[in-house]
Motif scaffolding. Structure first.
Motif, short mmCIF file in Angstrom:
data_model
loop_
_atom_site.label_atom_id
_atom_site.label_comp_id
_atom_site.label_asym_id
_atom_site.label_seq_id
_atom_site.Cartn_x
_atom_site.Cartn_y
_atom_site.Cartn_z
N LEU A 128 0.81 -1.22 0.00
CA LEU A 128 0.00 0.00 0.00
C LEU A 128 0.84 1.27 0.00
O LEU A 128 0.47 2.26 -0.62
N VAL A 129 1.98 1.25 0.66
CA VAL A 129 2.89 2.39 0.59
C VAL A 129 3.27 2.63 -0.87
O VAL A 129 3.19 3.75 -1.37
N ALA A 130 3.66 1.56 -1.57
CA ALA A 130 4.04 1.69 -2.99
C ALA A 130 2.85 2.14 -3.83
O ALA A 130 3.00 2.98 -4.73
N PHE A 138 -3.13 6.84 2.13
CA PHE A 138 -2.58 5.57 2.62
C PHE A 138 -3.13 5.26 4.00
O PHE A 138 -3.62 4.16 4.27
N MET A 139 -3.05 6.23 4.91
CA MET A 139 -3.48 6.01 6.28
C MET A 139 -4.97 5.67 6.38
O MET A 139 -5.39 4.95 7.27
N GLN A 140 -5.76 6.19 5.44
CA GLN A 140 -7.21 6.00 5.49
C GLN A 140 -7.70 4.89 4.57
O GLN A 140 -8.91 4.64 4.50
N ASP A 141 -6.78 4.23 3.86
CA ASP A 141 -7.18 3.16 2.95
C ASP A 141 -7.90 2.06 3.75
O ASP A 141 -7.36 1.58 4.75
N PRO A 142 -9.09 1.65 3.33
CA PRO A 142 -9.83 0.62 4.07
C PRO A 142 -9.06 -0.69 4.24
O PRO A 142 -9.27 -1.40 5.23
N GLU A 143 -8.16 -0.99 3.32
CA GLU A 143 -7.36 -2.21 3.46
C GLU A 143 -6.27 -2.03 4.53
O GLU A 143 -5.88 -2.98 5.19
N TYR A 144 -5.80 -0.79 4.70
CA TYR A 144 -4.74 -0.55 5.68
C TYR A 144 -5.28 -0.35 7.09
O TYR A 144 -4.62 -0.72 8.06
N VAL A 145 -6.46 0.20 7.24
CA VAL A 145 -7.00 0.57 8.55
C VAL A 145 -6.91 -0.57 9.58
O VAL A 145 -6.45 -0.33 10.71
N PRO A 146 -7.29 -1.82 9.27
CA PRO A 146 -7.15 -2.86 10.30
C PRO A 146 -5.70 -3.13 10.70
O PRO A 146 -5.42 -3.47 11.85
N HIS A 147 -4.78 -2.96 9.77
CA HIS A 147 -3.36 -3.14 10.08
C HIS A 147 -2.85 -1.98 10.95
O HIS A 147 -2.05 -2.19 11.86
N TRP A 151 6.76 10.59 0.65
CA TRP A 151 5.49 10.61 -0.08
C TRP A 151 5.52 11.69 -1.16
O TRP A 151 6.13 12.74 -0.94
N PRO A 152 4.83 11.48 -2.27
CA PRO A 152 4.79 12.51 -3.30
C PRO A 152 3.95 13.73 -2.89
O PRO A 152 4.10 14.80 -3.47
N SER A 153 3.07 13.55 -1.90
CA SER A 153 2.22 14.65 -1.45
C SER A 153 1.65 14.32 -0.07
O SER A 153 1.67 13.17 0.37
#
Length: 100
Positions: free
Chosen positions: A27-29, A69-78, A60-62
């Protein structure tokens, strides 16, 4: 404008780490981020305070890419697992020199 995430992370449990690394890397990438450092090899040469186990720096580019990234639904549980299983501080820093 480039931004940097600077994190200090001290795990209080190791249970979340194996499930965290792969999705976080991907997700970072996906959001254009690049890990500049993920290391336990760091030393404090000024000031006082507890030494975190890990220092992590992501470019980060911006600002929006970092927030997306921080709010991505796939990342939130991690993210929730990391914050529940560690003492973490995350700083988002704009790449500019206001004193120049």
């Amino acid at each position: 404008m480039t931004y940097y995430s600077v994190l200090d992370v001290t795990p209080t449990t190791q249970e979340w780490i194996p499930d965290y690394i792969g999705p976080a890397n991907r997700l970072v990438a996906h959001y254009g981020g690049k890990y500049l450092a993920r290391t336990a090899s760091h030393e404090q040469i000024e000031g006082q305070g507890d030494k975190p186990a890990l220092r992590i720096i992501i470019e980060w580019p911006s600002r929006q890419a970092a927030l997306d990234f921080m709010q991505d639904p796939e990342y939130v549980p991690h993210l929730q697992a990391r914050t529940a299983g560690s003492i973490s501080n995350h700083y988002l820093i704009e790449a500019k020199d206001e004193l120049a």
